[in-house]
Design an enzyme around this catalytic site. Structure first.
Site, short mmCIF file in Angstrom:
data_model
loop_
_atom_site.label_atom_id
_atom_site.label_comp_id
_atom_site.label_asym_id
_atom_site.label_seq_id
_atom_site.Cartn_x
_atom_site.Cartn_y
_atom_site.Cartn_z
CG HIS A 245 -1.86 -1.13 1.34
ND1 HIS A 245 -2.79 -1.45 0.38
CD2 HIS A 245 -2.03 -2.04 2.34
CE1 HIS A 245 -3.49 -2.50 0.76
NE2 HIS A 245 -3.05 -2.88 1.93
O1 RIB Z 1 -5.88 0.53 3.44
C1 RIB Z 1 -4.48 0.52 3.59
C2 RIB Z 1 -4.01 1.71 4.36
O2 RIB Z 1 -4.51 1.67 5.70
C3 RIB Z 1 -2.48 1.76 4.50
O3 RIB Z 1 -2.06 3.11 4.50
C4 RIB Z 1 -2.24 1.15 5.84
O4 RIB Z 1 -1.03 1.63 6.45
C5 RIB Z 1 -3.41 1.65 6.61
O5 RIB Z 1 -3.11 2.98 7.03
#
Ligand code: RIB
Ligand code: CA
Length: 321
Positions: A245
């Site tokens: 992510h």
């Molecule tokens: O949905 C993924 C996100 O949510 C990422 O940034 C993870 O670190 C959480 O913050």
């Protein structure tokens, strides 16, 4: 290859295991210069995130980068605890980081962001990888912010991919939909790095081992915090690995990864209290006609990444001290 003119970046994050990979990438990338970090509630409490950011930066040889504490809770609601089952009790898996001894600055994250936007007028890029509360606060503090900032690249949302905290909602947007709606509506160039690309690019055991086997103490610690994070993903992918992510957003912001498909379209956020709350509603109706231009649209939605991401991250992260 060192960039002749690395552009300044402010990172807004909720560290958080994958946030720490993004932090490491922005410290290591020769194409950018990390000039400030703000933390926000999310994966863990905002103060814990700030301590983690200070400790990670010191470990990575960037202890001079200012860290500011931001929002403790969403603009419309309460903080209901972090995501310990994903990121560990303190946002670092089961790892205790070496204590840096450094402390956050005495300004809020929004204040730090506005200061940096003025100082680096026209050059500063914002990378946001947590709930968007600080960015909305910064827009309220300085309404000219969209004119001062080069671009916003955010990890958040989902265009065609299912959500991860509801069938349609991604966590960063879903934890503060009101702030997210303000950020997506602001008139600045924005790149949305959503689940459509972050769930389709994974880090595997071979990549984690490559971090561990490198001579980099920082990369070794990143490999350790990934261990707990990999276990969470067994239920997602059926094997130990992790989605990419936040580090993917960082790599796209730095130009290390260039999406092969990222149409600029209108994006709205559902901030109602129905079943769609927190959904990013992307106007992708032109998908069968090559996404013709949309008047007043300013959000590029990353839909496809052509190159393998994990090997690139390993190459960059293993240059850390
Ligand atoms: O949905 C993924 C996100 O949510 C990422 O940034 C993870 O670190 C959480 O913050
Ligand atoms: Ca995050």
């Amino acid at each position: 290859m060192n960039s002749p003119n690395p552009h300044p970046i402010y990172l807004d994050c909720d560290p958080g295991v994958d946030d720490s990979l993004a932090l490491g990438y922005l410290v290591a990338s020769p194409a950018v210069r990390l000039v400030g970090v703000g933390t926000v509630f999310g994966n863990t409490a905002v103060e814990t995130g700030a301590k983690n950011a200070c400790d990670w930066l010191a470990l990575m040889g960037a202890g001079d980068v200012p860290v500011a504490i931001g929002a403790k809770k969403p603009s419309n609601g309460e903080f209901h605890g972090g995501a310990a089952w994903i990121h560990g009790d303190h946002g670092t898996g089961t790892v205790t980081l070496p204590e840096s001894g450094s402390t956050p600055v005495d300004r809020s994250a929004a204040e730090l962001l506005v200061d940096l936007a003025h100082r680096h007028e026209g050059e500063l890029q914002i990378v946001a990888v947590g709930p968007l509360t600080n960015l909305a606060e910064a827009l309220a503090l300085e309404p000219r912010l969209p004119r001062l900032v080069r671009r916003v690249t955010l990890m958040g949302g989902a265009a065609l991919h299912p959500g991860n905290i509801s069938p349609v909602t991604e966590a960063n947007v879903g934890k503060d939909p009101e702030s997210a709606r303000i950020v997506f509506a602001a008139d600045w160039p924005l790149t949305m790095v959503g689940l459509d690309v972050t769930m389709r690019n994974t880090f595997e055991e071979e990549h984690r081992e490559a971090l561990r086997a490198s001579g980099s103490r920082s990369a070794h610690h990143l490999a350790d915090v990934l261990d707990f994070y990999f276990d969470f993903h067994i239920d997602v992918y059926g094997r130990r690995c992790s989605a990419l992510h936040d580090p993917l957003a960082a790599a796209i912001a730095a130009g290390g990864i260039v999406p092969t498909l990222a149409p600029t379209v209108a994006v709205d956020v559902d901030d109602t209290f129905g079943p769609g709350r927190g959904q990013t509603i992307c106007a992708l109706g032109g998908m069968h006609r090559g996404f013709p231009a949309q008047e007043d649209a300013h959000c590029s939605v990353a839909l496809e990444i052509g190159t393998p991401v994990a090997p690139h991250l390993v190459d960059v992260l293993t240059t850390l001290p």
